[in-house]
Motif scaffolding. Structure first.
Motif, PDB file in Angstrom:
ATOM      1  N   PRO A  56       0.784  -1.233   0.000  1.00  0.00           N
ATOM      2  CA  PRO A  56       0.000   0.000   0.000  1.00  0.00           C
ATOM      3  C   PRO A  56       0.819   1.286   0.000  1.00  0.00           C
ATOM      4  CG  PRO A  56      -0.096  -1.046   2.146  1.00  0.00           C
ATOM      5  CD  PRO A  56       0.605  -2.014   1.237  1.00  0.00           C
ATOM      6  N   THR A  57       2.096   1.246   0.430  1.00  0.00           N
ATOM      7  CA  THR A  57       2.906   2.468   0.506  1.00  0.00           C
ATOM      8  C   THR A  57       4.298   2.200  -0.042  1.00  0.00           C
ATOM      9  OG1 THR A  57       3.808   2.004   2.722  1.00  0.00           O
ATOM     10  CG2 THR A  57       1.675   3.143   2.616  1.00  0.00           C
ATOM     11  N   THR A  58       5.007   3.284  -0.361  1.00  0.00           N
ATOM     12  CA  THR A  58       6.391   3.136  -0.811  1.00  0.00           C
ATOM     13  C   THR A  58       7.255   2.549   0.293  1.00  0.00           C
ATOM     14  OG1 THR A  58       6.893   5.429  -0.174  1.00  0.00           O
ATOM     15  CG2 THR A  58       6.223   5.039  -2.456  1.00  0.00           C
ATOM     16  N   GLY A  59       6.977   2.932   1.545  1.00  0.00           N
ATOM     17  CA  GLY A  59       7.762   2.422   2.669  1.00  0.00           C
ATOM     18  C   GLY A  59       7.628   0.921   2.830  1.00  0.00           C
ATOM     19  N   THR A  60       6.387   0.408   2.758  1.00  0.00           N
ATOM     20  CA  THR A  60       6.200  -1.033   2.907  1.00  0.00           C
ATOM     21  C   THR A  60       6.766  -1.793   1.708  1.00  0.00           C
ATOM     22  OG1 THR A  60       3.928  -0.719   2.091  1.00  0.00           O
ATOM     23  CG2 THR A  60       4.217  -0.933   4.459  1.00  0.00           C
ATOM     24  N   ALA A  61       6.686  -1.193   0.518  1.00  0.00           N
ATOM     25  CA  ALA A  61       7.274  -1.842  -0.655  1.00  0.00           C
ATOM     26  C   ALA A  61       8.788  -1.979  -0.505  1.00  0.00           C
ATOM     27  CB  ALA A  61       6.933  -1.050  -1.920  1.00  0.00           C
ATOM     28  N   THR A  62       9.435  -0.923  -0.026  1.00  0.00           N
ATOM     29  CA  THR A  62      10.885  -0.970   0.171  1.00  0.00           C
ATOM     30  C   THR A  62      11.257  -1.957   1.261  1.00  0.00           C
ATOM     31  OG1 THR A  62      11.155   1.308  -0.578  1.00  0.00           O
ATOM     32  CG2 THR A  62      12.917   0.396   0.767  1.00  0.00           C
ATOM     33  N   GLU A  63      10.497  -1.968   2.372  1.00  0.00           N
ATOM     34  CA  GLU A  63      10.787  -2.905   3.450  1.00  0.00           C
ATOM     35  C   GLU A  63      10.588  -4.349   2.988  1.00  0.00           C
ATOM     36  OE1 GLU A  63      12.068  -2.273   6.641  1.00  0.00           O
ATOM     37  OE2 GLU A  63      12.471  -0.422   5.546  1.00  0.00           O
ATOM     38  N   GLY A  64       9.540  -4.592   2.198  1.00  0.00           N
ATOM     39  CA  GLY A  64       9.337  -5.932   1.668  1.00  0.00           C
ATOM     40  C   GLY A  64      10.460  -6.358   0.749  1.00  0.00           C
ATOM     41  N   PHE A  65      10.926  -5.429  -0.066  1.00  0.00           N
ATOM     42  CA  PHE A  65      12.046  -5.707  -0.963  1.00  0.00           C
ATOM     43  C   PHE A  65      13.304  -6.015  -0.161  1.00  0.00           C
ATOM     44  CE2 PHE A  65      15.647  -4.254  -3.556  1.00  0.00           C
ATOM     45  CZ  PHE A  65      15.430  -4.949  -4.737  1.00  0.00           C
ATOM     46  N   ARG A  66      13.558  -5.215   0.866  1.00  0.00           N
ATOM     47  CA  ARG A  66      14.751  -5.416   1.681  1.00  0.00           C
ATOM     48  C   ARG A  66      14.696  -6.773   2.412  1.00  0.00           C
ATOM     49  NH1 ARG A  66      17.065  -1.050   5.836  1.00  0.00           N
ATOM     50  NH2 ARG A  66      14.865  -0.627   6.195  1.00  0.00           N
ATOM     51  N   GLY A  67      13.521  -7.131   2.923  1.00  0.00           N
ATOM     52  CA  GLY A  67      13.424  -8.334   3.724  1.00  0.00           C
ATOM     53  C   GLY A  67      13.526  -9.627   2.948  1.00  0.00           C
ATOM     54  N   TYR A  68      13.081  -9.628   1.672  1.00  0.00           N
ATOM     55  CA  TYR A  68      12.978 -10.883   0.941  1.00  0.00           C
ATOM     56  C   TYR A  68      13.747 -10.921  -0.373  1.00  0.00           C
ATOM     57  CZ  TYR A  68       9.307 -12.112   4.223  1.00  0.00           C
ATOM     58  OH  TYR A  68       8.618 -12.397   5.370  1.00  0.00           O
ATOM     59  N   LEU A  69      14.057  -9.774  -0.941  1.00  0.00           N
ATOM     60  CA  LEU A  69      14.571  -9.758  -2.310  1.00  0.00           C
ATOM     61  C   LEU A  69      15.915  -9.066  -2.458  1.00  0.00           C
ATOM     62  CD1 LEU A  69      11.195  -8.829  -4.065  1.00  0.00           C
ATOM     63  CD2 LEU A  69      12.218 -11.105  -3.858  1.00  0.00           C
ATOM     64  N   PHE A  70      16.559  -8.699  -1.348  1.00  0.00           N
ATOM     65  CA  PHE A  70      17.783  -7.913  -1.429  1.00  0.00           C
ATOM     66  C   PHE A  70      18.888  -8.602  -0.643  1.00  0.00           C
ATOM     67  CE2 PHE A  70      20.593  -4.383  -0.132  1.00  0.00           C
ATOM     68  CZ  PHE A  70      20.881  -3.846  -1.383  1.00  0.00           C
ATOM     69  N   ASP A  71      20.079  -8.648  -1.224  1.00  0.00           N
ATOM     70  CA  ASP A  71      21.252  -9.237  -0.575  1.00  0.00           C
ATOM     71  C   ASP A  71      22.178  -8.112  -0.125  1.00  0.00           C
ATOM     72  OD1 ASP A  71      23.543 -10.517   0.220  1.00  0.00           O
ATOM     73  OD2 ASP A  71      23.574 -11.930  -1.452  1.00  0.00           O
ATOM     74  N   PRO A  72      22.197  -7.789   1.184  1.00  0.00           N
ATOM     75  CA  PRO A  72      23.013  -6.662   1.640  1.00  0.00           C
ATOM     76  C   PRO A  72      24.509  -6.908   1.501  1.00  0.00           C
ATOM     77  CG  PRO A  72      22.115  -7.880   3.515  1.00  0.00           C
ATOM     78  CD  PRO A  72      21.471  -8.447   2.289  1.00  0.00           C
ATOM     79  N   ASP A  73      24.940  -8.170   1.429  1.00  0.00           N
ATOM     80  CA  ASP A  73      26.370  -8.457   1.346  1.00  0.00           C
ATOM     81  C   ASP A  73      26.967  -8.006   0.022  1.00  0.00           C
ATOM     82  OD1 ASP A  73      26.350  -9.586   3.878  1.00  0.00           O
ATOM     83  OD2 ASP A  73      25.885 -11.595   3.120  1.00  0.00           O
ATOM     84  N   VAL A  74      26.176  -8.091  -1.042  1.00  0.00           N
ATOM     85  CA  VAL A  74      26.681  -7.678  -2.352  1.00  0.00           C
ATOM     86  C   VAL A  74      26.038  -6.383  -2.828  1.00  0.00           C
ATOM     87  CG1 VAL A  74      27.231 -10.042  -3.019  1.00  0.00           C
ATOM     88  CG2 VAL A  74      24.981  -9.103  -3.566  1.00  0.00           C
ATOM     89  N   GLY A  75      25.028  -5.893  -2.078  1.00  0.00           N
ATOM     90  CA  GLY A  75      24.398  -4.625  -2.433  1.00  0.00           C
ATOM     91  C   GLY A  75      23.514  -4.691  -3.648  1.00  0.00           C
ATOM     92  N   ARG A  76      22.958  -5.865  -3.939  1.00  0.00           N
ATOM     93  CA  ARG A  76      22.088  -6.001  -5.099  1.00  0.00           C
ATOM     94  C   ARG A  76      20.916  -6.925  -4.774  1.00  0.00           C
ATOM     95  NH1 ARG A  76      23.161  -3.933  -9.892  1.00  0.00           N
ATOM     96  NH2 ARG A  76      25.249  -3.160 -10.366  1.00  0.00           N
ATOM     97  N   SER A  77      19.915  -6.874  -5.638  1.00  0.00           N
ATOM     98  CA  SER A  77      18.739  -7.716  -5.439  1.00  0.00           C
ATOM     99  C   SER A  77      19.056  -9.174  -5.740  1.00  0.00           C
ATOM    100  CB  SER A  77      17.599  -7.243  -6.333  1.00  0.00           C
ATOM    101  OG  SER A  77      17.938  -7.444  -7.699  1.00  0.00           O
ATOM    102  N   LYS A  78      18.195 -10.044  -5.225  1.00  0.00           N
ATOM    103  CA  LYS A  78      18.278 -11.478  -5.499  1.00  0.00           C
ATOM    104  C   LYS A  78      17.221 -11.861  -6.526  1.00  0.00           C
ATOM    105  CE  LYS A  78      17.732 -12.340  -1.061  1.00  0.00           C
ATOM    106  NZ  LYS A  78      17.633 -13.053   0.232  1.00  0.00           N
TER     107      LYS A  78
END
Length: 478
Positions: free
Chosen positions: A34-56
């Motif tokens: 519903p919001t940009t904030g929740t979309a980003t948090e969802g992306f960070r939690g499930y679709l993003f690899d912080p070790d390489v700085g890119r999405s999965k």
């Protein structure tokens, strides 16, 4: 079309990805928030690899602030193909993206003849969709969702929510019935839904309760309905070192405040913490408090706020005692005349929501309240207006190319502060999205329509706004 109703913290999102992997392995997945904030948090939690700085998995984040969030929040490596100001470019990227995390507007804008939806139509037509937190949609947005379900037969859709008014559930079922289909429904894990998680604290001084909880090393979340009352609460609890989080920050400062609050509530940190927030806490904050103080609000909002309390509790195993419940306090905000302050909730669309919320609270037990108790009590009391499918300019417009919004308009303006911010944007050192500041309607004395504009946003003179990166913004007295 499947409707999944499950409480906060029960694993809805994980279940959605598992379902997509099993049922729709060859389809593109749009995960709509519903919001940009929740979309980003969802992306960070499930679709993003912080070790390489890119999405999965080749996933991408699509919304109006996506490029800013990738840089500021996720510290992602640059994406040469990305241009979030060009819906055409975004749509072309979607054609080759297997998983999209986005706002719901990215998809439903198609029905309203908006460019981003029209350009993305070839990608949308071959996709499956997950719509999360559908209880948070306003009446118009929910009507557009109904039109989407009614018109696009055969499109795989998963609808998710912690609670849903009976009238909205029936509206979904009616839409599907008109096209000869039945609504499939799934509930959350029984042992988690029925696990006691909360107890009420009635007749206590909330400020005293907050101080006592902090002395015991607790984590306290206080949620107000307006920024003004949030700041009043902060002033009264100044000696407790409160953190502040609401919508009236420059975007880069809001990102910092979000991270600050989430960090203070991390499981590994043993220090006490107090955060005073507005409705932004209802969905985008993944934290667990040991005490919740909240102003009276519509029932779906209260259920969401309770989802931030004792969020990480799990059912006890064999031979183990039940996990302890955590307390919440509900207070009624009063205006200068001693009456209930109902802003910002629309009493026209929501009806007499204060009376319904009071009855809902009275229907709950004082002790041992589960998430199932919250939703069951709500369904018995629901008096909300039944939504109808919205007219779609894309489907019914004929030769007319009218464009419509996906949501109801909200009062207020977004500005850029004159001085360093306007200079940085003009020189290209920062984007307008990084320093954009949402504000309520300005005082009548300010002739804001005459202000100069920068990248489409009015530039607010320094004399018009009082701003602090820790506390936020307010209009100056004229």
């Amino acid at each position: 079309v499947v409707l999944l109703r499950a409480g906060c913290g029960t694993g809805k999102t994980l279940a959605a990805y598992l379902r997509a992997a099993r049922r729709w392995p060859a389809k593109r997945i749009y995960f709509c928030y519903p919001t940009t904030g929740t979309a980003t948090e969802g992306f960070r939690g499930y679709l993003f690899d912080p070790d390489v700085g890119r999405s999965k998995y080749g996933a991408r984040l699509f919304h109006s602030r996506a490029a800013t969030d990738l840089e500021m929040i996720l510290h992602a490596a640059g994406d040469e193909d990305r241009n979030d100001e060009m819906w055409r470019g975004e749509a072309l990227l979607a054609w080759s993206t297997p998983i999209v995390s986005c706002t719901v507007d990215t998809v439903l804008s198609l029905l309203q003849n908006q460019r981003r939806g029209l350009f993305a139509w070839p990608a949308l037509a071959k996709s499956a969709f997950v719509f999360d937190e559908i209880h948070a949609y306003d009446q118009k947005l929910f009507g557009v969702l109904l039109r989407f379900l009614e018109a696009l037969r055969g499109v795989p859709v998963l609808l998710m929510t912690a609670s849903l008014p009976v009238t909205r559930r029936q509206a979904i079922a009616d839409c599907l019935a008109r096209r000869g289909e039945a609504l499939a429904e799934v509930s959350g894990p029984r042992e988690i839904e029925q696990m006691p998680r909360y107890h009420r604290m009635d007749g206590v001084d909330p400020f005293q309760a907050v101080r006592e909880e902090l002395r015991c090393g607790g984590k306290v979340l206080w949620v107000c309905n307006t920024v003004a009352r949030a700041m009043e609460t902060v002033a009264k609890l100044a000696d407790c070192g409160p953190l502040v989080y609401h919508s009236r920050f420059r975007y880069e400062d809001r990102v910092a405040r979000h991270a600050e609050v989430v960090g203070a509530f991390e499981r590994e940190r043993s220090e006490p913490a107090l955060a005073v927030c507005t409705q932004v806490a209802e969905m985008s904050l993944d934290l667990s408090a040991t005490l919740l103080v909240t102003e009276l609000a519509p029932v779906p909002a209260l259920i969401q706020r309770l989802g931030r309390l004792n969020r990480w509790a799990l059912p006890s195993g064999r031979g183990e005692s039940a996990p302890p419940t955590q307390p919440f306090i509900v207070i009624e905000p009063l205006d200068n005349h001693g009456s209930l302050a109902t802003a910002p909730y629309d009493t026209g669309e929501l009806g007499d929501w204060p009376a319904v919320s009071r009855r809902w609270l009275a229907a709950l037990a004082a002790q041992g309240i589960s998430q199932a108790d919250l939703t069951n009590a709500w369904q018995e009391l629901d008096t909300s207006e039944a939504p109808c499918p919205s007219a779609s300019p894309w489907l019914e417009g004929g030769p007319t190319t009218r464009v419509d919004a996906t949501r109801e308009a909200s009062p207020g303006i977004t500005v850029i502060l004159e001085g360093m911010d306007s200079d940085d944007v003009k020189a290209g050192r920062k984007t307008a999205a990084q320093v954009a500041l949402p504000m309520p309607p300005p005082p009548r004395q300010l002739n804001w329509r005459q202000w100069r504009r920068l990248q489409g946003l009015p530039v607010a003179p320094a004399s018009s706004i009082s701003y602090d990166p820790k506390w936020g913004a307010s209009w100056r007295e004229v």
